[in-house]
Design a protein around this motif. Structure first.
Motif, PDB file in Angstrom:
ATOM      1  N   GLY A  15       0.435   5.005   4.689  1.00 29.77           N
ATOM      2  CA  GLY A  15       0.550   4.344   5.371  1.00 29.77           C
ATOM      3  C   GLY A  15      -0.362   4.988   7.223  1.00 29.77           C
ATOM      4  N   TRP A  16      -0.260   5.986   6.967  1.00 29.62           N
ATOM      5  CA  TRP A  16      -0.999   6.773   8.730  1.00 29.62           C
ATOM      6  C   TRP A  16      -2.436   6.445   7.809  1.00 29.62           C
ATOM      7  CZ3 TRP A  16      -3.906  11.142   7.901  1.00 29.62           C
ATOM      8  CH2 TRP A  16      -4.951  11.275   8.936  1.00 29.62           C
ATOM      9  N   THR A  54       0.907  -0.686  -0.199  1.00 32.60           N
ATOM     10  CA  THR A  54      -0.384  -0.098  -0.038  1.00 32.60           C
ATOM     11  C   THR A  54       0.794   1.592  -0.110  1.00 32.60           C
ATOM     12  OG1 THR A  54      -1.974  -1.180   1.007  1.00 32.60           O
ATOM     13  CG2 THR A  54      -1.792   1.685   1.404  1.00 32.60           C
ATOM     14  N   CYS A  55       1.711   1.306   0.738  1.00 33.32           N
ATOM     15  CA  CYS A  55       3.207   2.773   0.697  1.00 33.32           C
ATOM     16  C   CYS A  55       3.619   2.725  -0.621  1.00 33.32           C
ATOM     17  CB  CYS A  55       3.912   1.781   1.856  1.00 33.32           C
ATOM     18  SG  CYS A  55       3.202   2.271   3.786  1.00 33.32           S
ATOM     19  N   VAL A  56       4.918   1.391  -0.953  1.00 35.14           N
ATOM     20  CA  VAL A  56       5.123   1.604  -2.228  1.00 35.14           C
ATOM     21  C   VAL A  56       3.482   2.017  -3.508  1.00 35.14           C
ATOM     22  CG1 VAL A  56       5.537  -0.374  -4.263  1.00 35.14           C
ATOM     23  CG2 VAL A  56       6.228  -0.262  -2.075  1.00 35.14           C
ATOM     24  N   ALA A  57       2.528   1.694  -3.280  1.00 35.87           N
ATOM     25  CA  ALA A  57       1.844   2.178  -4.601  1.00 35.87           C
ATOM     26  C   ALA A  57       1.082   3.653  -3.889  1.00 35.87           C
ATOM     27  CB  ALA A  57       0.146   1.033  -4.729  1.00 35.87           C
ATOM     28  N   GLY A  58       0.965   3.895  -2.811  1.00 36.69           N
ATOM     29  CA  GLY A  58       0.345   5.306  -2.051  1.00 36.69           C
ATOM     30  C   GLY A  58       1.396   6.710  -2.897  1.00 36.69           C
ATOM     31  N   ALA A  59       2.414   6.020  -2.214  1.00 35.55           N
ATOM     32  CA  ALA A  59       4.020   6.844  -2.737  1.00 35.55           C
ATOM     33  C   ALA A  59       4.182   7.033  -4.698  1.00 35.55           C
ATOM     34  CB  ALA A  59       5.192   6.439  -2.907  1.00 35.55           C
ATOM     35  N   GLY A  60       3.440   5.945  -5.189  1.00 36.68           N
ATOM     36  CA  GLY A  60       3.635   5.699  -6.649  1.00 36.68           C
ATOM     37  C   GLY A  60       2.495   6.942  -6.997  1.00 36.68           C
ATOM     38  N   LEU A  61       1.473   6.360  -6.579  1.00 36.50           N
ATOM     39  CA  LEU A  61       0.044   7.788  -7.179  1.00 36.50           C
ATOM     40  C   LEU A  61       0.762   9.140  -6.860  1.00 36.50           C
ATOM     41  CD1 LEU A  61      -2.832   5.474  -5.910  1.00 36.50           C
ATOM     42  CD2 LEU A  61      -2.759   5.759  -8.358  1.00 36.50           C
ATOM     43  N   VAL A  62       0.649   9.356  -6.109  1.00 36.51           N
ATOM     44  CA  VAL A  62       1.915  10.483  -5.222  1.00 36.51           C
ATOM     45  C   VAL A  62       2.399  11.302  -6.109  1.00 36.51           C
ATOM     46  CG1 VAL A  62       2.565  12.493  -4.094  1.00 36.51           C
ATOM     47  CG2 VAL A  62       0.915  10.383  -2.786  1.00 36.51           C
ATOM     48  N   GLN A  63       3.505  10.646  -6.345  1.00 40.14           N
ATOM     49  CA  GLN A  63       4.770  11.056  -7.600  1.00 40.14           C
ATOM     50  C   GLN A  63       3.661  11.267  -8.935  1.00 40.14           C
ATOM     51  OE1 GLN A  63       7.444  11.896  -7.414  1.00 40.14           O
ATOM     52  NE2 GLN A  63       8.318  11.850  -8.895  1.00 40.14           N
TER      53      GLN A  63
END
Length: 216
Positions: A191-192, A97-106
């Motif tokens: 993550g939060w 989830t954190c990897v995918a979330g970081a990817g979406l933001v980027q």
């Protein structure tokens, strides 16, 4: 403590991804790195652009051995304790989830050109690692951590606050070109949100089924 299975598997996956980059550098960057939305010409007359699976695959590629080493070291340092606390299934869900979330933001940042750095691919597990750092600081806030440079000891909670603030400032003021600071923040944000979802706290309603211990 013996390294838990998912943490071990992720470390092997990072190493395998780096090896494939060495063997097939152009193919790996073209199809598995995270590109902004749209199509962009490359030198051989073909185009590169965003593909859906890149939201995850970019996290298993790296920009060099140093990049790989620090991400793998952080995964080794923090991942085992978190997986031992949450269990393998929840730990893997959280990391992905954190990897995918970081990817979406980027993806949002790179596509809109907020940073003004032009079109470039994003690689690295740093978004997932920053998510793990957040979880570690919440689960074990009073554990002592030691910075490498400079060697200053601090509590895990303070460590998270310091690194989160640094990433925010570097992202806002567009410094350290070539580093995806907003992706790091995106990993922490998702993550939060995941932890709050598991706890049934706003912006999510209702209690989740009982699971591994989470910070209260």
């Amino acid at each position: 403590m013996r390294m838990p299975p998912v943490t071990t598997g992720l470390l092997w996956a990072l190493g395998a991804g780096f090896l494939l980059q060495y063997l097939l550098p152009e193919e790996m960057m073209r199809y598995l790195a995270l590109w902004p939305l749209g199509e962009y010409p490359v030198g051989d007359g073909t185009f590169v652009g965003f593909l859906p699976w890149q939201i995850l695959t970019y996290g298993f590629l790296h920009g060099g051995f140093g990049h790989l080493f620090f991400n793998a070291f952080a995964l080794y340092m923090f991942g085992g304790s978190i997986e031992a606390t949450w269990g393998s299934k929840r730990f893997l869900t959280y990391f992905i989830t954190c990897v995918a979330g970081a990817g979406l933001v980027q993806l949002l940042v790179a596509t809109t050109g907020i940073t003004g750095q032009g079109v470039y691919p994003t690689v690295g597990a740093s978004g997932g690692v920053y998510g793990l750092l957040l979880a570690y600081g919440m689960l074990f806030p009073n554990r002592q951590l030691m910075l490498l440079i400079p060697p200053i000891p601090m509590k895990a909670r303070t460590f998270v606050i310091v690194f989160g603030t640094i990433e925010l400032l570097l992202g806002v003021f567009n410094t350290s070109s070539g580093i995806a600071h907003f992706a790091h923040l995106g990993g922490m944000l998702f993550g939060w949100l995941m932890i709050r979802y598991w706890r049934g706290q706003p912006p999510f309603g209702g209690r989740r089924p009982p699971g591994p211990r989470l910070v209260r």
